[in-house]
Structures are given as structure tokens and as C-alpha cells.
Design a protein around this motif. Structure first.
Motif, mmCIF file in Angstrom:
data_model
loop_
_atom_site.group_PDB
_atom_site.id
_atom_site.type_symbol
_atom_site.label_atom_id
_atom_site.label_comp_id
_atom_site.label_asym_id
_atom_site.label_seq_id
_atom_site.Cartn_x
_atom_site.Cartn_y
_atom_site.Cartn_z
ATOM 1 N N GLU A 180 -2.877 -6.223 -3.998
ATOM 2 C CA GLU A 180 -3.314 -5.283 -2.969
ATOM 3 C C GLU A 180 -2.310 -5.226 -1.816
ATOM 4 O O GLU A 180 -1.986 -4.147 -1.309
ATOM 5 C CB GLU A 180 -4.691 -5.677 -2.451
ATOM 6 C CG GLU A 180 -5.817 -5.506 -3.468
ATOM 7 C CD GLU A 180 -7.158 -5.960 -2.924
ATOM 8 O OE1 GLU A 180 -7.189 -6.376 -1.734
ATOM 9 O OE2 GLU A 180 -8.153 -5.902 -3.659
ATOM 10 N N LYS A 183 0.784 -3.276 -2.854
ATOM 11 C CA LYS A 183 0.552 -1.825 -2.832
ATOM 12 C C LYS A 183 0.578 -1.290 -1.405
ATOM 13 O O LYS A 183 1.172 -0.235 -1.133
ATOM 14 C CB LYS A 183 -0.784 -1.505 -3.495
ATOM 15 C CG LYS A 183 -0.807 -1.752 -4.998
ATOM 16 C CD LYS A 183 -2.179 -1.434 -5.585
ATOM 17 C CE LYS A 183 -2.202 -1.690 -7.095
ATOM 18 N NZ LYS A 183 -3.538 -1.410 -7.673
ATOM 19 N N ASP A 184 -0.075 -2.025 -0.483
ATOM 20 C CA ASP A 184 -0.068 -1.593 0.921
ATOM 21 C C ASP A 184 1.345 -1.607 1.492
ATOM 22 O O ASP A 184 1.725 -0.699 2.252
ATOM 23 C CB ASP A 184 -0.972 -2.503 1.751
ATOM 24 C CG ASP A 184 -2.439 -2.357 1.388
ATOM 25 O OD1 ASP A 184 -2.798 -1.302 0.804
ATOM 26 O OD2 ASP A 184 -3.218 -3.297 1.665
ATOM 27 N N GLU A 185 2.125 -2.622 1.150
ATOM 28 C CA GLU A 185 3.511 -2.681 1.629
ATOM 29 C C GLU A 185 4.345 -1.553 1.050
ATOM 30 O O GLU A 185 5.215 -0.997 1.736
ATOM 31 C CB GLU A 185 4.122 -4.038 1.255
ATOM 32 C CG GLU A 185 3.527 -5.215 2.026
ATOM 33 C CD GLU A 185 3.881 -6.554 1.422
ATOM 34 O OE1 GLU A 185 3.660 -7.576 2.080
ATOM 35 O OE2 GLU A 185 4.397 -6.576 0.281
ATOM 36 N N MET A 188 3.493 1.571 2.972
ATOM 37 C CA MET A 188 4.078 1.500 4.308
ATOM 38 C C MET A 188 5.583 1.763 4.278
ATOM 39 O O MET A 188 6.128 2.468 5.141
ATOM 40 C CB MET A 188 3.798 0.130 4.921
ATOM 41 C CG MET A 188 4.202 0.002 6.379
ATOM 42 S SD MET A 188 3.792 -1.631 7.046
ATOM 43 C CE MET A 188 2.004 -1.573 6.861
#
Length: 455
Positions: A180, A183-185, A188
Motif C-alpha cells: 500500500e 502504491k501511494d509513493e 505521489m
């Protein structure tokens, strides 16, 4: 898997494993001495000698990699060190657990020294969260003491099953959390890459992707300034007093007859020390949290992003106690629970790794001093393995921190943490299954042992 689902998984798995002892125990086998001798410690004359050979090279390589990855993930690496020392080097289980503590202490010490000279990645606060350290250190040490006592009572196969259930659960949950975060990185990084800053110069020309310095530049500090900023002497003194209190109780307890009145008095004295320090820090976090909520301040009190409610504080206490108990059963520093727990309550990976390693330094050093006084390990071998771990802990932190800076992915720490726990589950599982099968073939006792009669 949600937090409630994970807790339900652990409770159900542990309950089934413990209750199964009642079905596998055959009271007709009363040769408990055979079982005890298989887990007993050898005398110093039976310890492997420190000499250059293939086994020492293999142990050095595995110890270096385990220490480097274990300290980066904030889990220590005891589940890797104990099998390595028993299978490859040839130590007995108790001596391997004692040497494992030495390696964890060495790697933790070098990692703490490295982290003290590193600034917080996003805030103007120390990279070590002293509030969380004071919250978890006393319950972790109490858990280790309880775990050591339970290791005498629990059959070896049950310890193996409990560790596999716990490690598979924590490793899988940490892995999904790392995915997770990855994916967020990625999202971003794409947003930053697509973002274009447009400005107009003095001649009215449009400039695209112009780089500019911020109006208030970030203050550059030297390594010494960062070190002084990261040190909080009052908090360190409290942690040291707790450490000395537990150490004094353990030393005195070793010179008292097992199961005597004074033995249980000394054992029970650990509880008010734990409750005093944990209760003080818990009340402080609870009051500060309510005060900030009443004033409309949503900023976190410490690195954890959770609300410090009585339920969450009780959850942290139970997890810390569980982590220490596992450390006492296994011969680790309790980081296999503390590392994932800090991530679970919202601590960023860099701070979670630094804080977990800092707490493990206290718990592992307590065990090392106690084992040294009991002469549980050969000093030359311990010094050699500690040297390997010290070097590995420093360079592991250095390499991964540089990699995170280049790739801008703190999720690498969580992936390493998950991998170390999973490898620990596999190695402990293989050894545990092999030893349990051997016990079955020899018709050894497979049930709970009496605490007093087993000493």
C-alpha cells in the motif's frame, strides 16, 4: 486484513494451539528428563571453539545479513540467529539464544548511534520517539521475563507453533502494508513529475519548470548538532532507571531458590515498576490528546497517528507484553512485534525502525548482562559475533537510508521488515518441526511441564 481481523486470527490460533496440548499429551510418558536434557545448556567445555572454518564463514555471512536487515526493519533478527547458531555452528538452544541476544545488542547499539546522527525526515523533532519508547520499554521487559518463565513450562512444539502463527500473521500484514505504501509513493511521484511550476520573468517571458529556492531555507546542521538535538537526557535517564531496576531484580533472583517465597516476591516486583512507568506515560499521552482535541489541534502528540484512548493504550500494552513474551520464548529482543506494531499505529518507517531498535537495545542488553553472569555463552564467540553485528548494523542503516533518499521510497524498510519476519518463521518452523518429530519418535513427553520441578 483489518486490525480486528488480525487480532482475532492471533487469538483463535493461539487458543487452538494451547488447547491442542491436552489432546497430544500422553501421561504414560513420564520421561521428562529426556526432554529437559535436549533443551539444556552445555557446559563451557562442550561449546564449539572459535576457529576459522567453513561453518564460521557461513555464520559470519548469515549473521551480517541478518543483523543488517534486522536492524533496518527494527526487528533484531533473533529468529534467524538462533537457527543459524544451532544448525551451522553447533550450539545448544540455550547458548544460541544467549548469543543471539549479544548479536541483537551489538547491531542495535551501532544502529542507534547511526540514527542519533540522522535528522527526522519531515519534522523538527528527534528521530527517536521517546514517548513511545517509555510506553513500550517497561511492558517489553516484563514480557521477556514472563517469556523466559514460560519457555520452561511450554513444550518445544507448542512454542514452534505459536511463533509460526505469530510470524506468518505479522509478516503478511507488514507485506500488504508495504505494498500500500509503495502504491501511494508511486502516485505521489507521478503527481510531482506531472506538476509544472509556471513563473514569469522580469521581461514577461513564461518559464516552465523553473526551480527556485524557498523563501525560508532549511537550516543545515552538523552531525554534532543533530546528535545533541536527538538526545533527550531526562527521558534517557528514566529509561536507564527502569533498565537498572529490572537488571537488579534479575540478578538477585538468580541467587534465590526457585519457587521460594523471595523468588516470587522478586518476580512480582516487576509488575509495579512496569505499571508505574507505563501508567505515567499512558496518562500523559491521554491527557495531552484530550487537551489538543478540546482546543481543536489535530496535530499528533508523538509520531503515532492514533487517538490515545484507553482502548488503544490497553492494546499497546498487550502487544508490548506479547512482543516481550515472544522474545523470552525465542531469545530475541521483541522487535518482531514492536516493529510492525509501530507501523500499525501510524509511525513512519524511518522513525519506527529507529525507535524499535532503540527499545531493543535496552531489552537485549539486559539479557546479555544476565546471561554473562550466569556464564551462558563463550565470551570470545560472543565478542566476535557482536563485532560482526556492530559493523552490519551500521552499514545496513547507511545503505538503506541512502537508497531511500535516492528512490524516495520509505516502504523499502517495511518490505525488509516483512521479509526478515517471514524468513524467521520459515527457519524456526523447519527446526521446530524437525525437533518435534524427533521427540515423537523417542516417545518424549509432549505436554506442559511443572515450572518448579523443571528448574
Amino acid at each position: 486484513m483489518s486490525t480486528r481481523g488480525f487480532v482475532l486470527y492471533l487469538l483463535s490460533g493461539f487458543s487452538v494451539a494451547v488447547l491442542s496440548v491436552l489432546f497430544v499429551t500422553d501421561k504414560s510418558y513420564s520421561n521428562q528428563k529426556v526432554f529437559l536434557s535436549s533443551n539444556g545448556s552445555r557446559s563451557g567445555k562442550d561449546w564449539p571453539k572459535l576457529e576459522f572454518n567453513g561453518r564460521l564463514v557461513a555464520a559470519t555471512v548469515i549473521g551480517f545479513l541478518g543483523s543488517a536487515c534486522g536492524t533496518v526493519g527494527g526487528v533484531g533478527g533473533g529468529a534467524i540467529f538462533v537457527p543459524m547458531l544451532t544448525l551451522i555452528v553447533g550450539f545448544d538452544t540455550k547458548s544460541a539464544a544467549a548469543l543471539s541476544k549479544c548479536m541483537i545488542m551489538g547491531a542495535s547499539a551501532s544502529s542507534v548511534w547511526y540514527n542519533l546522527r540522522v535528522p527526522h525526515p519531515s519534522r523538527n523533532v528527534p528521530i527517536l520517539d521517546y514517548d513511545l519508547a517509555l510506553l513500550f520499554q517497561p511492558v517489553l521487559m516484563l514480557g521477556i521475563s514472563v517469556g523466559v518463565s514460560l519457555s520452561v513450562v511450554f513444550p518445544y512444539w507448542l512454542i514452534t507453533v505459536l511463533i509460526i502463527i505469530l510470524f506468518l500473521g505479522t509478516s503478511s500484514r507488514s507485506f500488504f502494508k508495504a505494498v500500500e505504501m509503495w502504491k501511494d509513493e508511486t502516485i505521489m511521484k507521478k503527481e510531482l513529475a506531472n506538476q509544472q511550476v509556471t513563473t514569469v520573468n522580469s521581461r514577461g517571458e513564461l518559464l516552465i519548470d523553473t526551480e527556485y529556492e524557498p523563501l525560508v531555507p532549511r537550516e543545515e546542521r552538523s552531525k554534532l548538532q543533530i546528535l545533541c538535538f536527538n538526545l533527550r537526557w531526562k527521558r534517557l535517564l528514566v529509561l536507564l532507571v527502569v533498565w537498572l531496576s529490572f537488571l537488579l531484580l534479575q540478578i538477585i533472583k538468580n541467587y534465590v531458590a526457585v519457587c521460594s517465597t523471595w523468588y516470587w516476591v522478586l518476580f512480582c516486583l516487576q509488575f509495579p515498576i512496569t505499571l508505574g512507568v507505563f501508567g505515567y506515560e499512558a496518562i500523559k499521552l491521554y491527557k495531552d490528546h484530550n487537551k489538543r482535541i478540546s482546543t481543536g489541534n489535530t496535530e499528533s502528540i508523538c509520531e503515532a497517528s492514533i487517538a490515545w484512548t484507553p482502548l488503544h493504550l490497553a492494546f499497546c500494552a498487550l502487544c508490548g507484553l506479547l512482543g516481550g513474551t515472544v522474545g523470552g520464548l525465542l531469545g530475541s529482543g521483541g522487535g518482531f512485534i514492536l516493529g510492525p506494531l509501530l507501523l500499525e499505529i501510524g509511525v513512519i518507517p524511518q522513525v519506527a525502525s529507529a525507535t524499535a531498535t532503540f527499545v531493543m537495545l535496552y531489552s537485549s542488553s539486559l539479557s546479555v548482562v544476565e546471561f554473562y553472569l550466569l556464564k551462558r555463552f563463550p565470551v570470545p564467540f560472543a565478542l566476535y559475533l557482536m563485532t560482526v553485528s556492530v559493523v552490519a548494523g551500521f552499514w545496513g542503516q547507511f545503505f538503506v537510508r541512502k537508497l531511500i533518499t535516492i528512490l524516495r521510497r520509505a516502504s523499502l524498510i517495511v518490505f525488509i521488515l516483512s521479509g526478515v519476519i517471514f524468513v524467521g518463521a520459515i527457519t524456526m518452523g523447519v527446526i521446530g518441526v524437525e525437533k518435534s518429530i524427533d521427540m515423537i519418535h523417542k516417545h518424549e513427553f509432549m505436554g506442559f511441564l511443572g515450572f518448579c520441578s523443571s528448574q
